[in-house]
Scaffold this active site. Structure first.
Site: not given
Lengths: 338, 355, 338, 355
Positions: A230-232, A166, A234
């Protein structure tokens, strides 16, 4: 004892509860509706049972449960073939060099090309876990149990794998990459597009996605920064995947710009290190913590256990583990170190 | 008398003064003496057919015969894009639609094209401030259409004009700032100058080649695409009335529109008639307003001349000209000349009859 | 004894003779004119001597000579950075999947994208050898000596390497890929385009190459067959490069469609297996045949020799080899197995 | 008398017979009874303003009042591409040039566009074989331009027509064979049919989106781009004389040209005049040749009617009509009607005067 096993119809309530509580921020390809979820579990059951072959959209859905109460604490999936028989969309990041000999200037021009190159690769996805377990070994169990499954059903899966991570989303739910690019063409919000993309027919992407390459320099600053990031949330997933050998390649998600990680299936750490052994009961309660899996297809079970090795082909685990896995002494198991 | 004739080497000083007064904006005639001299030579070669027809550059001077001074200029470039590459963006529409989802989005998109290659351009119109009145601008501009029609085989069927796009007082172009500057390591002015003097290799090297989706550009840039600089608005209005249309092509740097017309559709061409000259010694009333004057051309390729006379000079088969006008046009009694109204002939008949 | 060493001005006659005799069919980036060759050797000398840094278009030219008569029997080159400071053009092969859900049809659409992605990679090239030596060990020496050079000057070269392999050409000199694609845009024959592309300014490519992606299905059948295929005459080169770890990737030459092979520099077999040893003279004439190289920069020499190993850090070779290499007993050498 | 009027439900049998006789080629009116009935309903809704203006489909019948039979049809689609996506290729020019090497290559290139989105199309012209004479085809076609001009706000400023491209007797299209068939797993006929009935999602899914360089296609395919089927040549000639131009857009499957015109430039529009009706009981000489006849329209949006009368009926302010014609047109003495020549008004004035 934590157990990962194929999702079953009776897990629907648990999955919906989990998804409702923890999926608001973190996007996932777990269906949000009961009907969608029922269909997905049926598809998964047919995939696990072998009723569907590798060429027929195998989609596997695993659940993480506490063996005592069978409460669903996590969900994880594998798609046998990305796109499930339809094109799988990504942007491929590439650069052109615009250079003028006469003027003595040279500039790197980043370009996003629409690509279907990852279509047909085995794809990990649909990962949701109860937040309380984010720092536990159960997280690793849920993530890697899929790889143990792949190791024990190698011919169902492709030689190269991918996983979509994500991308960046603000705390207000804004997706800078979407706002700068997709929004203009799809005329819907990110949530809606993301939901449609989880459905089987991707016709709407063919119809709505801009067909020509995109110059990165024309995107907003925030979108450029989000590209391939990436989203933190993840972080732990990505770190586990990197340990397995997944690496960021040239591909990003068309909606949020999140990275797509790639690996050659045969290079996966779990596949390289896991071994087939004969399982016997042990008296000792301690031993090296390992992933331990048994059963083919719909009978697949995977757990964490303290293992002691005796002879070359034999390992020992506590009797409670054998019971939890539903497995008899002397049965073949797959074992992989943490 | 105000007379259109081919530009001559004696016009260099007047031309230089006009180019200096025009400043930037007119990229095809920079205030550079050597370059202007070269243009005059090229024009003379063109009128005298000493160069390839495709290389023809026809520059017309507006001479004030009392002052014996060139007070304006206008031009026709027979073909563009044959020596260098001629670039435009075409504003095209991309539609993304899904009936299933009920989505229908139109995305204006810029495609890089060379579609004007081998087409005739009307260009280089300059008029001294002192003479901006009485239809002189119209005469300078519209005389070219009589020339184009009388010598069709030298030109393409379609002709076009590039109109200066929007930029602010400091010369900043919103489109350049949002698009060009992302790809070119230079100022708008430099890119414009290099293009004007025909050094275009850098465009092939540095220009983005894939289509540009306009929603990715900021609003100020999107808004100027196809719009003209405020100083150019009157020229655009005149060309529109003449039958020129904006058909989607814009300048790659500032987004200024290209307007185009087929020669046979141009108003001056459609409203032209031919008459035989009848010399008459009654002097003309030169105070007739522009709306009641007609342009008279001698139809000469090599020594093209045009002036205006009052419309009342026209009879069913002839036009009466006093000797000085005939002399200026280099025509004699019985010669066939071409006439066209200097200004609008008024509304079209359908609207005149009511309804 | 066969020796590979940096090209020197006195090699010009020999190189021109070699190129004239053997390059008619096999294209190469060795300049055809005396002036061009002089300039190229000067550039090479400045590269070997270190007068040019890695960011200044280092171009190395090696010759294969018989140490007895110093007659040039082969030429091989390395470009420190592909494109030499300008864009390096390739086509990247990719596929889109055009699929209609409603009509139930799906078609793979191969596309060639203009790419500069290999710009800046270390590039092997300019390989010419006397035909009589095609099946000899000298062939391998000439080809791999460059890799030994890279091993001993690792920081001059990039982490990824590439080599362009000549594409398909008929016996009548026709290049099907060029005839179907490039010819329409460059308005010249293949030879001419190939010659211009060897020159420093690539402005003409930016000016003449079609800027949009190309659909493979619209090329002639012969061009489609030639896409990514190596000329039969390159068989041994390709086989040696493949043994080194080079593999066909996604890139092909824009002119003849020949494949571009890629490798991570650190994975090259020669780099992995070569070792730094101290060289001593030996009495024995036989031993394991190895590549043996000594000298830094302009003093680099590489030959084939029978090697016997004594202690861990010492190898022995016949005295004649030491003489041939111009190297003293005890000197450091690089050694790599055949 | 031959009379243009809105298509009515009673015309279904006649229409079906004409569609069957036309065979393939006319993709917008396939010989499908349900579909034709639906079109008639849509047309009636349009004339009665019971649908969105953008969805308007105006279909005109040519009625032979003696036979009381519909012998021809023609139509106007108010806007295309709003419900589905409307595709064209634009034939554009790519120039690759290197001054250094003296190379200058022009490459015709097809760009996929949706540029006609939201534009008015004239379409669906059919005429019974029995009535292909005496300017009936002209009447069917040109009556639409009077309608377009009188009700401008319902239509776009620019209108276009798609002309059928080249295919052989078996329906094979050289362009389809070289291009479309490489990307679509179907026959030309099927692709054409799906498009005709508005099922166009498959185009977005299967169509190549990047530009196509024409030199990559074989000569037979290149040659038909922008060319019409031989049966369509007369229609193309008529539209050209009307002021329609080919401006680079072609059909994505067979390469047939799109011709376009701004309404104000259309000859019928330019040559129209309005007159007041004067009833006169002298019967008309109906044997007057087409060249000496004029179209008369009643200027009614809802019940548009047009017929032709001899030009001699026109006076400076009025037109004299016998009662039967006035009745057919539903006009009375004093009503304002619109007139336009049925055929060419002859050469333009400039060429008439000599020279």
């Amino acid at each position: 004892m934590w157990l990962v096993r194929p999702a079953q119809p009776q897990d629907i309530e648990g999955i919906m509860k989990l998804a409702a509580e923890h999926c608001s921020q973190l996007s996932s390809t777990v269906p949000k509706t009961r009907e969608g979820l029922e269909a997905r579990i049926e598809l998964s059951s047919n995939s696990f049972s072998g009723a569907l072959g590798p060429d027929q959209c195998q989609r596997f859905l695993f659940v993480l449960v506490d063996s005592r109460d069978q409460q669903v604490q996590g969900v994880a999936g594998i798609d046998g073939r990305a796109g499930n028989g339809q094109p799988f969309y990504n942007y491929r990041m590439d650069a052109l060099i615009h250079s003028s000999h006469e003027l003595g200037v040279s500039r790197r021009v980043d370009v996003l090309y629409p690509s279907h190159a990852l279509t047909g690769r085995t794809l990990l996805g649909a990962f949701v876990i109860a937040p309380g377990l984010c720092d536990s070994d159960a997280f690793e169990l849920l993530s890697r149990a899929r790889l143990v499954f792949i190791a024990s059903h190698r011919d169902w899966f492709s030689d190269d794998m991918a996983v979509e991570i994500q991308g960046i989303q603000t705390e207000h739910g804004e997706v800078p990459f979407w706002d700068s690019l997709g929004r203009h063409f799809f005329d819907m919000d990110f949530e809606t597009a993301d939901r449609y993309s989880g459905m089987l027919s991707k016709t709407f992407i063919a119809e709505l996605m801009p067909p020509n390459p995109i110059y990165v320099t024309l995107l907003s600053g925030a979108a450029q920064q989000a590209l391939g990031q990436a989203h933190p949330a993840t972080r732990r997933s990505v770190s586990l995947l990197q340990q397995e050998g997944f690496h960021g390649g040239s591909y990003v998600d068309i909606f949020d710009g999140g990275p797509v990680l790639e690996v050659r299936t045969s290079n996966l750490k779990t596949l390289v290190t896991c071994q087939r052994k004969s399982l016997r009961a042990s008296d000792a309660e301690d031993g090296e913590q390992c992933l331990l899996a048994c059963g083919q297809g719909a009978d697949f079970r995977c757990t964490l256990a303290g293992i002691s090795e005796s002879l070359n082909e034999v390992i020992r685990a506590p009797l409670s583990v054998l019971h939890g896995l539903g497995c008899e002494s002397g049965e073949d198991v797959m074992v992989a170190p943490l | 008398m105000l007379l259109i004739r081919p530009l001559q080497s004696g016009d260099l000083d007047d031309l230089m003064a006009m180019a200096e007064a025009a400043g930037k904006g007119l990229t095809t005639l920079p205030a550079n003496r050597d370059l202007l001299r070269q243009k005059i030579t090229q024009a003379q070669d063109s009128f005298n057919q000493r160069c390839e027809p495709e290389a023809g550059l026809f520059l017309f001077a507006l001479e004030d015969t009392e002052l014996t001074r060139c007070v304006g200029i206008s031009g026709i470039q027979a073909r563009v894009g044959l020596d260098e590459v001629f670039y435009n963006y075409r504003v095209s529409t991309t539609v993304n639609a899904s009936r299933e989802l009920g989505v229908h989005v139109r995305t204006p998109t810029l495609h890089l094209t060379n579609d004007m290659t081998d087409t005739t351009e009307i260009c280089s119109l300059l008029l001294s401030a002192s003479h901006r009145k009485g239809g002189n601008g119209l005469l300078l501009s519209r005389c070219r259409f009589m020339y184009l029609d009388d010598f069709r085989r030298h030109f393409s069927d379609k002709v076009f004009a590039e109109m200066r796009g929007v930029s602010d007082a400091e010369g900043h172009s919103p489109l350049w700032d949002a698009l060009g500057s992302r790809f070119f390591d230079m100022e708008f002015g430099q890119a414009d100058y290099l293009t004007g003097i025909g050094q275009k290799a850098f465009i092939a090297e540095l220009m983005p080649k894939y289509p540009i989706y306009l929603p990715l550009l900021p609003a100020p840039a999107r808004e100027v695409i196809g719009r003209v600089h405020e100083n150019t608005a009157p020229a655009l209005r005149m060309l529109r009335e003449e039958g020129f249309n904006f058909n989607g092509l814009v300048d790659i740097f500032d987004g200024g529109p290209v307007v185009e017309a087929f020669i046979h559709n141009i108003r001056t061409v459609r409203e032209s008639v031919n008459r035989h000259v009848l010399l008459r010694h009654k002097p003309l009333d030169q105070e007739v307003p522009a709306g009641e004057r007609v342009m008279v051309s001698n139809r000469s390729f090599r020594d093209f001349r045009v002036t205006t006379v009052p419309a009342y000079c026209i009879s069913p088969d002839t036009i009466s000209l006093p000797p000085d006008v005939a002399e200026a046009l280099e025509v004699e009694s019985g010669d066939l000349v071409r006439l066209a109204p200097l200004k609008d002939a008024g509304p079209a008949p359908i609207h005149a009859a009511g309804g």
